[in-house]
Scaffold this active site. Structure first.
Site, mmCIF file in Angstrom:
data_model
loop_
_atom_site.group_PDB
_atom_site.id
_atom_site.type_symbol
_atom_site.label_atom_id
_atom_site.label_comp_id
_atom_site.label_asym_id
_atom_site.label_seq_id
_atom_site.Cartn_x
_atom_site.Cartn_y
_atom_site.Cartn_z
ATOM 1 N N LYS A 1 0.839 -1.093 0.102
ATOM 2 C CA LYS A 1 0.082 -0.056 -0.003
ATOM 3 C C LYS A 1 0.628 1.346 0.039
ATOM 4 C CE LYS A 1 -0.367 0.021 5.060
ATOM 5 N NZ LYS A 1 -1.064 -0.704 6.123
ATOM 6 N N ARG B 1 -10.500 -0.174 15.023
ATOM 7 C CA ARG B 1 -10.478 0.534 13.697
ATOM 8 C C ARG B 1 -11.538 -0.211 12.924
ATOM 9 N NH1 ARG B 1 -4.718 1.262 10.647
ATOM 10 N NH2 ARG B 1 -5.317 -0.746 9.958
ATOM 11 N N HIS C 1 -5.837 -7.346 12.983
ATOM 12 C CA HIS C 1 -4.677 -6.388 12.941
ATOM 13 C C HIS C 1 -4.124 -6.099 14.331
ATOM 14 C CE1 HIS C 1 -1.691 -3.960 10.770
ATOM 15 N NE2 HIS C 1 -2.111 -2.910 11.194
ATOM 16 N N ARG D 1 1.858 -11.224 6.845
ATOM 17 C CA ARG D 1 1.273 -9.757 6.169
ATOM 18 C C ARG D 1 2.351 -8.746 6.640
ATOM 19 N NH1 ARG D 1 -3.867 -9.522 8.495
ATOM 20 N NH2 ARG D 1 -2.973 -7.697 9.556
ATOM 21 N N TYR E 1 14.205 31.367 7.026
ATOM 22 C CA TYR E 1 12.964 31.724 7.595
ATOM 23 C C TYR E 1 12.789 31.597 8.999
ATOM 24 C CZ TYR E 1 10.399 31.397 2.839
ATOM 25 O OH TYR E 1 10.293 31.140 1.642
ATOM 26 N N CYS F 1 12.894 24.937 4.383
ATOM 27 C CA CYS F 1 11.876 25.525 3.377
ATOM 28 C C CYS F 1 11.311 24.705 2.500
ATOM 29 C CB CYS F 1 12.751 26.415 2.461
ATOM 30 S SG CYS F 1 14.150 27.525 3.402
ATOM 31 N N ASP G 1 11.250 24.071 -0.601
ATOM 32 C CA ASP G 1 12.125 23.295 -1.738
ATOM 33 C C ASP G 1 13.658 23.168 -1.241
ATOM 34 O OD1 ASP G 1 10.002 23.385 -3.178
ATOM 35 O OD2 ASP G 1 10.532 25.579 -3.601
HETATM 36 C C1 LIG Z 1 -0.169 -1.615 7.117
HETATM 37 C C2 LIG Z 1 -0.645 -3.011 7.291
HETATM 38 C C3 LIG Z 1 0.056 -4.138 7.567
HETATM 39 C C4 LIG Z 1 1.575 -4.231 7.382
HETATM 40 O O1 LIG Z 1 1.837 -3.387 8.638
HETATM 41 P P1 LIG Z 1 3.671 -3.385 8.905
HETATM 42 O O2 LIG Z 1 3.935 -2.677 10.193
HETATM 43 O O3 LIG Z 1 4.468 -2.476 8.001
HETATM 44 O O4 LIG Z 1 4.265 -4.842 8.762
HETATM 45 C C5 LIG Z 1 -0.355 -5.218 7.726
HETATM 46 N N1 LIG Z 1 -1.768 -5.274 8.007
HETATM 47 C C6 LIG Z 1 -2.781 -4.346 7.719
HETATM 48 C C7 LIG Z 1 -4.158 -4.543 7.956
HETATM 49 C C8 LIG Z 1 -2.040 -3.069 7.469
HETATM 50 O O5 LIG Z 1 -3.101 -2.088 7.468
#
Ligand SMILES: *Cc1c(COP(=O)(O)O)cnc(C)c1O
Length: 389
Positions: A39, A137, A171, A231, A272, A319, A321
């Site tokens: 992602k 979540r 998760h 994952r 700045y 800044c 850039d």
């Molecule tokens: C982003 C994500 C992961 C990967 O997380 P890491 O900490 O980068 O391994 C796994 N499962 C879900 C649902 C996520 O959103």
């Protein structure tokens, strides 16, 4: 393209990515499938290039956040199974089915939407049921008094027409933390996840092909959480304490170049806000790297970037850039020299720590005007600039 390269650029070491994947693959063993999380443009590394390599290395699955990210991969030759972890509007279900993209189902309302749309299209949508075991979540709430309703809701989703429940996942909130209370919390999440799976499979009368929960922290610390598939995201890219402990390598090296060097008298304010004033005759380099490239402005006056001769303190406000570095003690540095912002010699972990954040945010922040230059077998194989021409 060529002209922008020696401004600020990100070198992506595909050999390091291969090493990380192969190391993790060996760690989890042959009986566990491997889903690579790609992602957010593969955490800033380039989702297409990262996915191509993972596909070549025979990873089993990839995950993204949205249908746009999934379609980018499909349009670029990625045929691996894809899972969307986040929200997809109901109008897009037909495209999910057409392009064989699996979707996370996160609540009763979304399950019904996806089912209705799949039936309307005359197709079948592959789904992975998300269980909320304590992240609070997305996912079916199954904790404590919600257990029965959660399990019932999941069974109902599995039986909806047009949906094929291939997987179930959860998760972790603190799987990467090793203090006692975090370990307890993760164990509680894992135990609850197992109980939910057992109850659902008993009531539904079928088994999920893919039960998965192991993100980076769990791949590093919780072997019992590997289940059918792991994952990880961050570990693949080689950042964080666990990556170091497992012998993984950072995939991205972010570089810039010295565009100007000037010498100021003592008492000269720089940039700045005048938050830095020279206290001696100071040789100051200007770098074409600012917050629009992904440098966090909160790091102003608080970090060092790496020259070939040692670290140079960053001075004054960062800044949009540009930013400035103090080269007074590094007289060998010249205009045109390369500076490592982060990479093997200036760790992204340290920069993240100084910014009060995590490596994820720094690699994701590398913006689209920073070209990515891909290396394989030590040689440059591709350059990509995400601007439209
Ligand atoms: C982003 C994500 C992961 C990967 O997380 P890491 O900490 O980068 O391994 C796994 N499962 C879900 C649902 C996520 O959103």
């Amino acid at each position: 393209m060529e002209s922008t390269l020696k401004r600020t650029w990100a070198q992506i070491d595909l050999d390091a990515l291969r090493h990380n994947y192969e190391t993790l693959r060996r760690r989890v063993g042959e009986n566990v499938k491997f889903l690579g999380v790609v992602k957010a443009d593969a955490y800033g590394h380039g989702a297409v290039q990262v996915s191509r390599l993972l596909q070549e290395l025979q990873a089993d699955y990839l995950a993204v956040s949205s249908i746009d990210e999934a379609m980018e991969l499909r349009q670029n030759g990625i045929t691996l199974p894809l899972l969307i972890l986040g929200h997809t509007p109901r109008e897009q279900v037909g495209r999910l089915i057409e392009h064989r993209i699996a979707q996370a189902v996160t609540c009763r309302a979304k399950a019904v939407e996806y089912s209705e749309e799949a039936v309307r299209c005359g197709g079948e949508l592959t789904v992975h049921i998300k269980v909320d075991t304590g992240m609070s979540r997305l996912g079916y709430l199954c904790d404590g008094r919600h257990f029965e309703t959660g399990v019932q809701g999941i069974c109902d989703a599995c039986r909806l027409p047009g949906l094929k429940a291939e997987g179930i996942f959860t998760h972790f909130a603190v799987s990467d933390e090793e203090d006692e209370s975090s370990v307890d919390y993760t164990r509680t999440q894992l135990t609850l996840f197992r109980r939910v799976i057992d109850a659902v499979e008993r009531q539904w009368g079928q088994r999920f092909a893919l039960r998965h929960c192991a993100n980076t922290g769990a791949v590093a610390l919780w072997e019992e959480a590997y289940m059918d598939m792991v994952r990880p995201g961050l570990l693949l890219y080689g950042y964080g304490d666990f990556a170091q402990k497992l012998g993984l390598q950072p995939v991205m090296t972010l570089k810039t170049t010295v565009s100007t060097i000037k010498t100021y008298d003592p008492g000269t304010s720089v940039s700045y806000g005048r938050i830095y004033t020279t206290d001696r005759a100071t040789s100051m380099g200007v770098l074409p790297y600012g917050y629009a490239d992904g440098f966090l402005r909160c790091l102003s006056n608080r970090c060092s970037l790496m020259t070939d001769y040692g670290p140079a303190p960053q001075r004054g406000r960062i800044c949009m850039d540009m930013c400035m570095i103090d080269l007074t003690d590094l007289p060998q540095v010249d205009v045109g020299d390369e500076i490592e912002i982060f990479g093997k010699r200036n760790s992204v972990e340290e920069l993240a720590r100084l910014a009060g954040t995590i490596p994820y945010e720094l690699t994701c922040a590398v913006s689209k005007r920073v070209p990515r230059v891909y290396f394989r077998n030590g040689e440059e194989v591709e350059r990509e600039l995400l601007l439209r021409f």
